[in-house]
Design an enzyme around this catalytic site. Structure first.
Site, PDB file in Angstrom:
ATOM      1  CE  LYS A  53      -3.770  -2.323   2.483  1.00 54.04           C
ATOM      2  NZ  LYS A  53      -4.537  -2.461   3.738  1.00 54.04           N
ATOM      3  CD  GLN A  97      -3.282  -4.294   6.745  1.00 55.37           C
ATOM      4  OE1 GLN A  97      -3.366  -3.216   6.170  1.00 55.37           O
ATOM      5  NE2 GLN A  97      -3.783  -5.391   6.235  1.00 55.37           N
ATOM      6  CG  ASP A 120      -9.108   0.759   5.788  1.00 57.09           C
ATOM      7  OD1 ASP A 120      -8.919   0.294   4.656  1.00 57.09           O
ATOM      8  OD2 ASP A 120      -8.365   0.553   6.766  1.00 57.09           O
TER       9      ASP A 120
END
Ligand code: GUN
Length: 294
Positions: A53, A97, A120
């Site tokens: 990412k 994460q 997200d």
């Protein structure tokens, strides 16, 4: 033989678009979009995901930093870091994460992220906004699926979509988006899950089947109507008879692709789209700060 819905090609297209939009934003306002990633612990898969990412960001002109905390980090330390980033105007996106170690409350971490930086789309405020059709952040995997449908001009309006899986990250938001009166929406949506008695009975009636279960082989040719579109969100590592492993989806690709009209492969389907939409969400966040986007 089904047409392949090529997530690698589409995501490359999206990255090119994002790079151009980043350059334009930076030239016009001096703002460089920034994504900060927090990794707690040493889970090998998570470590690779976070690194990828971050690399993706650099390639399109998004500044990114990865902060790694040891698995023993306390919940207070994680929350403190999130709050520091919430208060930092150079940070437009915050990604913690998942999964986080068990002694840390995942929901509390997500709720602590500023909803305006929650690229997200996991914060309850963004989940609620999505539910009632307001702008927010769409979680990256559902967003990637919508982009596949859009860019391949796959009609959803009036069609029957069966979503297999009811996770907060994929199944639920995707089902909501597809049912809404919006582009890539207005579908009749059925959600199937582990409590569904006869899965094939439902999926066989679908014009579009989207599987987000995480179990290889749950969707076979028996589950698919001739000419249906099949989107495979699953990413599963299976061991072959010779002992090697390979990545596969939820769908038995070889037999289903003989019956479907279009299908996403694994790898190279939804996965790269998820990564691309994280870049788009981070840019959108920076554009909102700059006042050039709602
Ligand atoms: N772990 C697996 N997928 C994701 C994701 O999309 N976002 C975050 N934060 N963690 C994940």
């Amino acid at each position: 033989m089904a047409m392949i819905l090529d997530g690698n090609a589409l995501s490359a297209e999206i990255r090119t678009e994002v790079a151009a939009d980043v350059a334009q934003l930076t030239a016009a306002t001096g703002i460089v979009p920034g994504l900060n990633l927090l990794l707690v612990g040493e889970d090998p898969a998570s470590t690779v995901y976070v690194r990828n990412k971050s690399k993706d960001c650099e390639k399109v002109g998004i500044r990114s930093i990865v902060l790694r905390l040891p698995a023993a980090a306390t919940e207070a330390e994680v929350l403190h870091q999130v709050r520091v980033w919430n208060a930092d105007p150079s940070v437009h996106g915050i990604l913690v994460q998942l999964p986080v170690p068990k002694h840390i409350n995942e929901h509390l971490v997500i709720r602590t992220i500023d909803p305006n930086k929650d690229v997200d789309g996991f914060h309850p405020e963004n989940a609620g906004r999505l539910m009632i059709g307001l702008d927010g952040f769409i979680p990256c995997t559902p967003y990637g699926v919508l982009e596949i449908l859009k860019r391949y001009s796959i009609e959803t309006s009036g069609r029957h979509v069966v979503v297999v899986g009811r996770s907060n990250i994929v199944g639920k938001p995707l089902a909501m988006l597809l049912a809404q009166k919006r582009p890539q929406g207005n579908a009749t949506v059925t959600i199937c899950h582990t409590g569904t008695i006869d899965l094939a009975e439902h999926t066989r009636r679908a014009d579009i089947v989207i599987s987000a279960v995480g179990v290889h082989g749950v969707i076979t040719a028996e589950h698919i109507k001739v000419g249906a579109v099949v989107i495979d969100v699953g990413i599963n590592r299976i061991t072959l008879p010779d002992g090697t492993t390979k990545l596969t989806g939820d769908v038995l690709f070889d037999e289903v692709s003989m019956k479907a009209s279009a299908i996403t492969p694994v790898p190279g389907g939804v996965g790269p789209m998820t990564r691309a939409m994280l870049l788009r969400n981070t840019l959108t966040s920076a554009e909102r700060v700059a006042g050039v986007k709602q």
